[in-house]
Design a protein around this motif. Sequence first.
Motif, short mmCIF file in Angstrom:
data_model
loop_
_atom_site.label_atom_id
_atom_site.label_comp_id
_atom_site.label_asym_id
_atom_site.label_seq_id
_atom_site.Cartn_x
_atom_site.Cartn_y
_atom_site.Cartn_z
N ASN A 79 0.80 -1.22 0.00
CA ASN A 79 0.00 0.00 0.00
C ASN A 79 0.84 1.27 0.00
OD1 ASN A 79 -2.54 -1.23 -0.01
ND2 ASN A 79 -2.45 -1.60 2.21
N ASP A 80 2.10 1.18 0.46
CA ASP A 80 2.96 2.36 0.50
C ASP A 80 3.89 2.44 -0.71
OD1 ASP A 80 4.65 0.23 1.08
OD2 ASP A 80 5.89 1.40 2.46
N VAL A 81 3.60 1.66 -1.74
CA VAL A 81 4.51 1.52 -2.87
C VAL A 81 4.08 2.41 -4.05
CG1 VAL A 81 5.42 -0.09 -4.61
CG2 VAL A 81 5.16 -0.80 -2.21
N ILE A 82 5.08 3.02 -4.68
CA ILE A 82 4.87 3.74 -5.94
C ILE A 82 5.76 3.08 -6.99
CG2 ILE A 82 5.20 5.91 -7.18
CD1 ILE A 82 4.66 7.37 -4.54
N PHE B 232 13.94 2.85 -2.08
CA PHE B 232 13.78 2.48 -3.49
C PHE B 232 14.47 1.14 -3.75
CE2 PHE B 232 17.69 4.87 -3.13
CZ PHE B 232 18.59 4.19 -3.93
N THR B 233 13.98 0.44 -4.74
CA THR B 233 14.51 -0.88 -5.06
C THR B 233 15.75 -0.78 -5.96
OG1 THR B 233 13.00 -1.05 -6.95
CG2 THR B 233 12.28 -2.02 -4.85
N GLY B 234 16.52 -1.86 -5.94
CA GLY B 234 17.71 -1.93 -6.77
C GLY B 234 18.93 -1.37 -6.07
N SER B 235 20.00 -1.24 -6.83
CA SER B 235 21.27 -0.77 -6.29
C SER B 235 21.23 0.71 -5.95
CB SER B 235 22.39 -1.03 -7.30
OG SER B 235 22.58 -2.41 -7.51
N THR C 245 7.66 3.88 -0.65
CA THR C 245 8.74 3.03 -1.16
C THR C 245 8.60 2.98 -2.67
OG1 THR C 245 8.75 1.68 0.85
CG2 THR C 245 9.76 0.73 -1.13
N PHE C 246 9.65 3.35 -3.37
CA PHE C 246 9.60 3.41 -4.83
C PHE C 246 10.14 2.11 -5.44
CE2 PHE C 246 9.03 7.75 -3.75
CZ PHE C 246 8.33 8.33 -4.80
N LEU D 31 13.83 -5.13 1.24
CA LEU D 31 15.25 -4.75 1.23
C LEU D 31 15.41 -3.24 1.09
CD1 LEU D 31 16.65 -7.57 -1.10
CD2 LEU D 31 17.40 -7.14 1.25
N ALA D 32 14.56 -2.64 0.26
CA ALA D 32 14.62 -1.18 0.07
C ALA D 32 14.32 -0.45 1.36
CB ALA D 32 13.63 -0.77 -1.02
N ARG D 33 13.31 -0.90 2.08
CA ARG D 33 12.95 -0.25 3.34
C ARG D 33 14.04 -0.45 4.39
NH1 ARG D 33 7.91 -3.28 2.10
NH2 ARG D 33 6.51 -1.84 1.00
#
Length: 352
Positions: free
Chosen positions: A8-11, A118-121, A92-93, A343-345
């Motif tokens: 729900n907090d994801v964009i 945000f996700t990824g490196s 969280t993107f 992991l992003a969070r």
Amino acid sequence: MRRRMSANDVIILFGGTSDERRVSVASAQNVATVLPEAEVWFQAPDGSVTPCPRATLAAHQNAYTTDLQLPGTARWPSLDAALDAGEARGKTFFLALHGGQGEDGTTQRALERRGLAFTGSGSEASAKGFDKERAKALAAKAGVRTVESVELTGDAGAMLSALQGLLARHGRLVVKPIRGGSSVGLYHVKGPEDAGRAAREVAAQAPQVAFLAEAFVQGTELTVGVVDSLDGKRRALPCSEVRVDPGRAFDFEGKYLGKGTLELTPAEVPPDVFQAAQALAVTAHEALGCEGYTRTDIIVGARGPVYLETNTLPGLTKASFIPQQLAAEGTALRPFLEEQLALARARRDRQR
């Protein structure tokens, strides 16, 4: 039983200003289907950002060949403005961006400055991976086999001279942008005529686009995903193999439109080659300091696996290699996406 996490907090941020923006749209279509509760934000080619109705994203056809266009005025004139908006606070993107500022560390730095997950490196690893020459140097320093390459600089004459020298030593070359992906801008140089054409066309794009030429290695083309987990462990996914029809190349049409190529997941190679390729991919992931997930392209020549490049935000379309490889190991896409978001969070919380 594994509890389903909320998004729900994801964009989901997709689109972008690069020449890979259409692939980004296809990735977002797939990710949005798996994360139906997430918001979806579209960055237009001019850099402006606006929320995208899910129905509009889902209904968009021929994503690989047709740009997505949203009607009306963009909500924010730039990504910086969008990230400064109240709507971004605490979110969280999920980065479904590919190429350009979405993958070279620029977007990652903007998110890091604001303390957004945000996700990824991260920005540093993204910049390293996006620069193919820098990535090769780091991989080689970590013990990975690479091929001879040279950056093409100067005018068309100087570029032709460099190509001729490399061609004399190796007989066949590949010319590609130093910073980019999705097999856009590839030149296959098999002789003097090809070298002349490549030199002229590359020189016409300089200095906006930098190119390198590298020795072509005859062999089996593999690509291997690497995934980080919340428990600190890291694993290589099953290898994928790319078979290219005679006279064809694994360029944009081959990769995304299926013209003249066959993708096999898992790869049909001997177990020792399979494992060596996986080990190489993990080494490259670590050498660049990557996080989350990556995909490394490899060619298996007579002397074994050779490193080509690492993608720090590989595609997540229905046809992309990462979803293929997850399916081959028995992992559904939803748990993979959830863990990447977790992991992003966790990284955001560590850096506060």
